[in-house]
Design an enzyme around this catalytic site. Structure first.
Site, PDB file in Angstrom:
ATOM      1  N   THR A 190      47.663  37.830  39.454  1.00  0.00           N
ATOM      2  CA  THR A 190      48.865  37.534  40.224  1.00  0.00           C
ATOM      3  C   THR A 190      49.895  36.972  39.250  1.00  0.00           C
ATOM      4  O   THR A 190      49.525  36.405  38.217  1.00  0.00           O
ATOM      5  CB  THR A 190      48.605  36.492  41.316  1.00  0.00           C
ATOM      6  N   GLU A 335      45.948  40.023  46.208  1.00  0.00           N
ATOM      7  CA  GLU A 335      44.627  39.601  46.691  1.00  0.00           C
ATOM      8  C   GLU A 335      44.094  40.495  47.817  1.00  0.00           C
ATOM      9  O   GLU A 335      42.937  40.381  48.211  1.00  0.00           O
ATOM     10  CB  GLU A 335      44.698  38.153  47.209  1.00  0.00           C
ATOM     11  N   LYS A 445      62.611  23.281  55.082  1.00  0.00           N
ATOM     12  CA  LYS A 445      62.260  22.406  56.189  1.00  0.00           C
ATOM     13  C   LYS A 445      63.450  21.485  56.451  1.00  0.00           C
ATOM     14  O   LYS A 445      63.726  20.579  55.666  1.00  0.00           O
ATOM     15  CB  LYS A 445      61.001  21.608  55.865  1.00  0.00           C
ATOM     16  N   TRP A 450      61.420  24.505  60.633  1.00  0.00           N
ATOM     17  CA  TRP A 450      61.473  25.517  59.585  1.00  0.00           C
ATOM     18  C   TRP A 450      62.635  26.473  59.797  1.00  0.00           C
ATOM     19  O   TRP A 450      62.852  26.971  60.895  1.00  0.00           O
ATOM     20  CB  TRP A 450      60.179  26.345  59.574  1.00  0.00           C
TER      21      TRP A 450
HETATM   22  P1  ADP Z   1      53.872  38.146  43.419  1.00  0.00           P
HETATM   23  O1  ADP Z   1      55.037  38.374  44.337  1.00  0.00           O
HETATM   24  O2  ADP Z   1      53.582  36.694  43.217  1.00  0.00           O
HETATM   25  O3  ADP Z   1      53.931  38.964  42.202  1.00  0.00           O
HETATM   26  P2  ADP Z   1      52.318  39.841  45.062  1.00  0.00           P
HETATM   27  O4  ADP Z   1      52.956  41.051  44.512  1.00  0.00           O
HETATM   28  O5  ADP Z   1      50.887  39.871  45.353  1.00  0.00           O
HETATM   29  O6  ADP Z   1      52.561  38.646  44.133  1.00  0.00           O
HETATM   30  O7  ADP Z   1      53.189  39.398  46.297  1.00  0.00           O
HETATM   31  C1  ADP Z   1      52.656  39.013  47.510  1.00  0.00           C
HETATM   32  C2  ADP Z   1      53.671  38.319  48.327  1.00  0.00           C
HETATM   33  O8  ADP Z   1      54.877  39.072  48.457  1.00  0.00           O
HETATM   34  C3  ADP Z   1      53.229  38.099  49.746  1.00  0.00           C
HETATM   35  O9  ADP Z   1      52.391  36.990  49.841  1.00  0.00           O
HETATM   36  C4  ADP Z   1      54.555  37.918  50.467  1.00  0.00           C
HETATM   37  O10 ADP Z   1      55.031  36.592  50.342  1.00  0.00           O
HETATM   38  C5  ADP Z   1      55.466  38.825  49.720  1.00  0.00           C
HETATM   39  N1  ADP Z   1      55.638  40.092  50.435  1.00  0.00           N
HETATM   40  C6  ADP Z   1      55.025  41.259  50.189  1.00  0.00           C
HETATM   41  N2  ADP Z   1      55.456  42.217  51.036  1.00  0.00           N
HETATM   42  C7  ADP Z   1      56.361  41.648  51.859  1.00  0.00           C
HETATM   43  C8  ADP Z   1      57.163  42.102  52.966  1.00  0.00           C
HETATM   44  N3  ADP Z   1      57.145  43.359  53.378  1.00  0.00           N
HETATM   45  N4  ADP Z   1      57.946  41.198  53.575  1.00  0.00           N
HETATM   46  C9  ADP Z   1      58.001  39.921  53.164  1.00  0.00           C
HETATM   47  N5  ADP Z   1      57.288  39.443  52.141  1.00  0.00           N
HETATM   48  C10 ADP Z   1      56.481  40.278  51.484  1.00  0.00           C
END
Ligand code: ADP
Length: 546
Positions: A190, A335, A445, A450
């Site tokens: 990640t 994940e 917040k 929220w």
């Molecule tokens: P990172 O963004 O840290 O590189 P990931 O690619 O695994 O890691 O991103 C996952 C996160 O991206 C999710 O937990 C969520 O917060 C956000 N995310 C992914 N798809 C969407 C979506 N369609 N709408 C809103 N948030 C999203």
């Protein structure tokens, strides 16, 4: 005896270890002549097909075995989406070695940390990343060999190995699979917005199940007649599983390599008559803006998969109204392999609504496919109702979802019911649609309540002069935190803070109204091409003075 201690009983069906090499074998056997088109770093377009891809991937396996790579060993790739990268994937995974896709956009310290943490033995890298490789090598003592994903001519000066030399002359008569489906296939870290990057190790079984899940009509719904282009990089949660799903479907595969600028993408979309494509919203925002400016049309594209962050309403409308393209909105995370939910294909009740009401549902993150379960909970971990209003911590369970991080021993990160906390906050409605309102760490917040930064951003990005919008929390003496709206305007535009506040008026609750608006010439993007709110927060620790 299986992992849960249950005894296998009276199974009269054939046994297949569900390993990912089967996708390459299937594509080669049943769609062997189907084209694979790839653009290299030098801009050249290569044409191949699945029969050749499988043969060359097996030759790569033979070379890895000859070089001493054994099942379970990690082989890293530092590469964009190209044919050689896909061949290397299958070559590595087919023999039970673990393909560690590394994101070249990370900082050097993160890169050396993850290469060392994973104890990668080999690194297969695109030639344009040679400067990164040279900086990393002295810091990664376990790294035995670097091979550039090029031919001899494309090899960086001084490099000793290229992919063509590696696989040239190797036999394609290599055994694939035939090991436990619970073996590791892939490793992806990640991006580590907090602390060190964490490794997510996928098994063959989880990848195969994920492919079957995303292949359904409800999710990506890929077909043999599709031409699929992979914009989302393979180091970003395995390109959302698309290299597996596209080959399982036998669709034509288009790989844009490193050229992800709007003109290059448009050229490839049109030239190859792409019907399906996946990428993060920022890619689409830039492409749509380019098309509008040049008055260009997308002639073949039918469906786009948008995920990684929330799809802005303006993007969905532009695809629908200006190009007749259907948007599939996906939510997920590294994940989760990564799919969690998908929106766009609606339930009977939603499909019966008028188009505007349906759009409201398409903008939500969507429903779970079979193979994902989710719940929202309050601070104490109690389940919240699915009423579309109460938002809570989003937790997920399923066979393609992480239980333990790589290198973390036996320490499970699941709750007592076996759910993984996504770090996202959302609501679930009566039709089962998830709506992400925020990431826990991006929450605003205000006065104990929220504010959804995602929703305000989404609306602000719909302002005709806006290219991108972000909303962050800024400390406030009375309310603890209040929202600040940050806008990047379209080229050549000017605007005032009042214009944007007036635009939001009536579209959001009064107390959600940003306290201020600032205009920036550049939006900081993170390693996966998403808005980097951590950097924005550092840039605007307080409201700017007027
Ligand atoms: P990172 O963004 O840290 O590189 P990931 O690619 O695994 O890691 O991103 C996952 C996160 O991206 C999710 O937990 C969520 O917060 C956000 N995310 C992914 N798809 C969407 C979506 N369609 N709408 C809103 N948030 C999203």
């Amino acid at each position: 005896m299986n992992r849960n201690g249950a005894q296998d009983v009276d199974d009269r069906m054939q046994h297949w270890e569900m390993t990912v090499d089967r996708f390459a074998v299937h594509a080669a056997r049943w769609h062997g002549a189907r084209e694979v088109v790839s653009r290299d770093a030098d801009g050249r377009v290569t044409r191949s097909n699945y029969a050749s891809l499988e043969r060359r991937a097996r030759q790569c396996s033979a070379a890895l075995l000859a070089g001493g790579i054994r099942p379970g060993d990690r082989v890293a790739t530092l590469a964009m989406n190209t044919l050689r990268h896909v061949e290397a994937w299958y070559g590595i995974m087919g023999i039970g070695a673990v393909c560690h896709t590394v994101n070249p956009r990370l900082f050097d310290e993160q890169l050396s940390y993850i290469l060392n943490h994973a104890a990668d033995r080999w690194l297969l890298a695109d030639p344009q990343f040679a400067p990164i490789v040279e900086r990393l090598r002295p810091k990664c003592p376990a790294l035995e060999r670097v091979v550039y994903l090029s031919d001899a001519a494309g090899r960086p000066p001084g490099a000793d190995a290229d992919f063509e030399a590696l696989i040239g002359g190797q036999s394609a008569d290599v055994r694939w699979g035939e090991f436990s489906e619970h073996s590791a296939a892939g490793l992806c870290y990640t991006s580590g917005t907090t602390g060190n990057p964490k490794g997510v190790q996928y098994s063959h079984r989880s990848q195969v199940l994920h492919t079957l899940m995303v292949g359904t009509y409800e999710a990506f719904g890929l077909a043999a007649r599709d031409t699929a282009m992979l914009i989302v990089p393979m180091f970003h949660a395995n390109a959302w599983g698309l290299p597996f799903a596209v080959m399982a479907a036998g669709a034509k595969l288009v790989l844009p390599g490193p050229k992800l600028d709007p003109p290059s993408l448009y050229e490839l979309l049109e030239q190859e008559q792409v019907t399906f494509c996946g990428g993060v919203p920022t890619v689409w925002q830039l492409l749509l803006d380019y098309l509008r400016g040049k008055r260009l049309r997308l002639s073949s594209l039918k469906r786009v998969l948008i995920g990684g962050s929330a799809c802005p309403e303006a993007v969905m409308r532009a695809f629908r109204d200006e190009h007749g393209v259907e948007v599939l909105h996906g939510w997920g995370m590294t994940e989760m392999s990564p799919i969690g939910t998908a929106s766009g294909r609606h339930t009977a009740a939603v499909a019966a609504l008028d188009p505007e009401a349906q759009l409201g549902y398409s903008l939500k993150q969507g429903r779970v496919p079979f193979g994902v379960d989710m719940k929202i909970t309050d601070d104490a971990g109690r389940r919240l109702p699915h009423d579309g209003h109460q938002s809570g911590y989003l937790k997920v369970a399923g066979p393609a979802i992480l239980e333990r991080y790589f290198g973390d021993g036996e320490r499970s990160v699941l709750d007592a019911e076996g759910y993984f906390d996504t770090g996202d906050i959302g609501t679930i409605d009566a039709e089962g649609y998830l709506q992400i309102t925020d990431r826990a760490k991006d929450l605003i917040k205000s006065g104990g309540e929220w504010i959804s930064s995602v929703e305000v951003e989404n609306i602000a990005a719909g302002h005709p002069k806006a290219l991108m919008a972000a909303v962050i929390a800024v400390p406030h003496p009375k309310w603890r935190e209040r929202p600040l709206l940050i806008v990047k305007l379209k080229p050549g535009e000017t605007a005032t803070r009042e214009e944007f506040l007036a635009f939001l008026e009536g579209k959001i609750a009064k107390w959600w109204m940003p306290d201020d608006v600032v205009f920036v010439s550049e939006m900081p993007l993170g390693a996966t091409g998403k808005l980097d709110k951590k950097r924005l927060r550092a840039q605007f620790p307080e409201f700017p003075p007027h």
